[in-house]
Design a protein around this motif. Structure first.
Motif, PDB file in Angstrom:
ATOM      1  N   HIS A   1     -23.974  76.635 -58.768  1.00 52.95           N
ATOM      2  CA  HIS A   1     -24.789  76.546 -59.977  1.00 52.95           C
ATOM      3  C   HIS A   1     -24.183  75.562 -60.967  1.00 52.95           C
ATOM      4  O   HIS A   1     -22.988  75.239 -60.906  1.00 52.95           O
ATOM      5  N   SER A   2     -25.002  75.107 -61.893  1.00 49.60           N
ATOM      6  CA  SER A   2     -24.583  74.042 -62.818  1.00 49.60           C
ATOM      7  C   SER A   2     -23.461  74.446 -63.754  1.00 49.60           C
ATOM      8  O   SER A   2     -22.757  73.601 -64.301  1.00 49.60           O
ATOM      9  N   ASN A   3     -23.273  75.748 -63.977  1.00 46.98           N
ATOM     10  CA  ASN A   3     -22.204  76.188 -64.883  1.00 46.98           C
ATOM     11  C   ASN A   3     -20.869  76.331 -64.164  1.00 46.98           C
ATOM     12  O   ASN A   3     -19.907  76.851 -64.728  1.00 46.98           O
ATOM     13  N   GLY A   4     -20.808  75.910 -62.894  1.00 45.82           N
ATOM     14  CA  GLY A   4     -19.551  75.958 -62.152  1.00 45.82           C
ATOM     15  C   GLY A   4     -19.320  77.239 -61.386  1.00 45.82           C
ATOM     16  O   GLY A   4     -18.280  77.396 -60.736  1.00 45.82           O
ATOM     17  N   THR A   5     -20.265  78.152 -61.437  1.00 43.05           N
ATOM     18  CA  THR A   5     -20.140  79.397 -60.674  1.00 43.05           C
ATOM     19  C   THR A   5     -20.906  79.274 -59.358  1.00 43.05           C
ATOM     20  O   THR A   5     -21.736  78.376 -59.177  1.00 43.05           O
ATOM     21  N   TYR A   6     -20.635  80.226 -58.453  1.00 42.70           N
ATOM     22  CA  TYR A   6     -21.279  80.251 -57.140  1.00 42.70           C
ATOM     23  C   TYR A   6     -21.803  81.663 -56.892  1.00 42.70           C
ATOM     24  O   TYR A   6     -21.157  82.648 -57.278  1.00 42.70           O
TER      25      TYR A   6
END
Length: 232
Positions: A163-168
């Motif tokens: 995801h764009s916020n750096g999470t998966y």
């Protein structure tokens, strides 16, 4: 007493006098006629002026009515446009969602037991096999397939999305995977069907939130989803 007799000169004088009277009378008549004509023209002018003014007022009123109608149309168009913008913004603002609908939470994050070599790394959503599994947020598929999509056979069939916020987000024990690596997905998009593959004690979806695409970087997924406004 002797009678006077009329002379030719006196007769001519009488004729001239009568002619003069007739001429004066005709002149007076002409003057009266001219005066009447001028008066008539003046009257027509007086009538014509109010008519022109009335036509001007009507034209102005018509123009104002047309302008008001156009303003109303523009206002309606602006209202529709504002509604469309608001709808688009609301759609864009859709952030995170649950990975499945109509579920029951089962094994929670950090739970210990002989089912796992370490503590439970995700949250289990108890659902029947074949339940629609959705991307909890828009992103790009970085892992997909069997053997836990590279994280080991315990996960069965799995998918991992960046995801764009750096999470998966990770989805495991799937009966079917319907996305491929490199595919862009939107929030709520179908990505797989739930199942009972891998190290599973019954039909459910194993769900994780990670800080990397790989096993061992999971955080509490329920706490995370609640932090972004999802009621889990």
């Amino acid at each position: 007493m002797s009678k006077r007799s009329m002379t030719p000169s006196s007769g001519s004088s009488l004729l001239r006098t009568r002619a003069a009277v007739v001429t004066v009378a005709m002149g007076a008549t002409a003057l009266l006629g001219a005066g009447a004509a001028v008066a008539a023209e003046s009257t027509q002018g007086a009538i014509a002026l109010p008519s022109v003014a009335a036509a001007s007022v009507q034209a102005q009123a018509k123009a104002q009515a047309k302008a008001a109608e156009q303003a109303k149309v523009h206002a309606e168009q602006a209202k529709v446009h504002a509604a469309q913008v608001k709808k688009a913004a609301a759609k864009k603002a859709v952030s995170w969602i649950d990975p499945v609908k109509s579920y029951k939470l089962s094994a929670s994050f950090g739970l210990g037991g002989n089912m796992w070599s370490h503590k439970h790394s995700g949250q289990d959503f108890a659902v029947p096999i074949g339940t629609n599994v959705m991307a909890v947020h828009g992103g790009t598929v970085v892992k997909a397939g069997g053997n836990g999509a590279g994280d080991g056979p315990a996960y069965g069939n799995a998918v991992v999305i960046k995801h764009s916020n750096g999470t998966y987000s990770q989805y495991a024990h799937l009966s079917r995977v319907d996305v491929h690596v490199g595919q862009a997905v939107a929030t709520g998009q179908h990505i797989a069907l739930s199942g009972n593959t891998g190290n599973s004690s019954g039909p459910h979806l194993h769900f994780e939130i990670r800080t990397t695409p790989n096993y061992g970087s999971a955080v509490n997924p329920v706490n995370f989803l609640r932090s972004v406004g999802v009621s889990v």
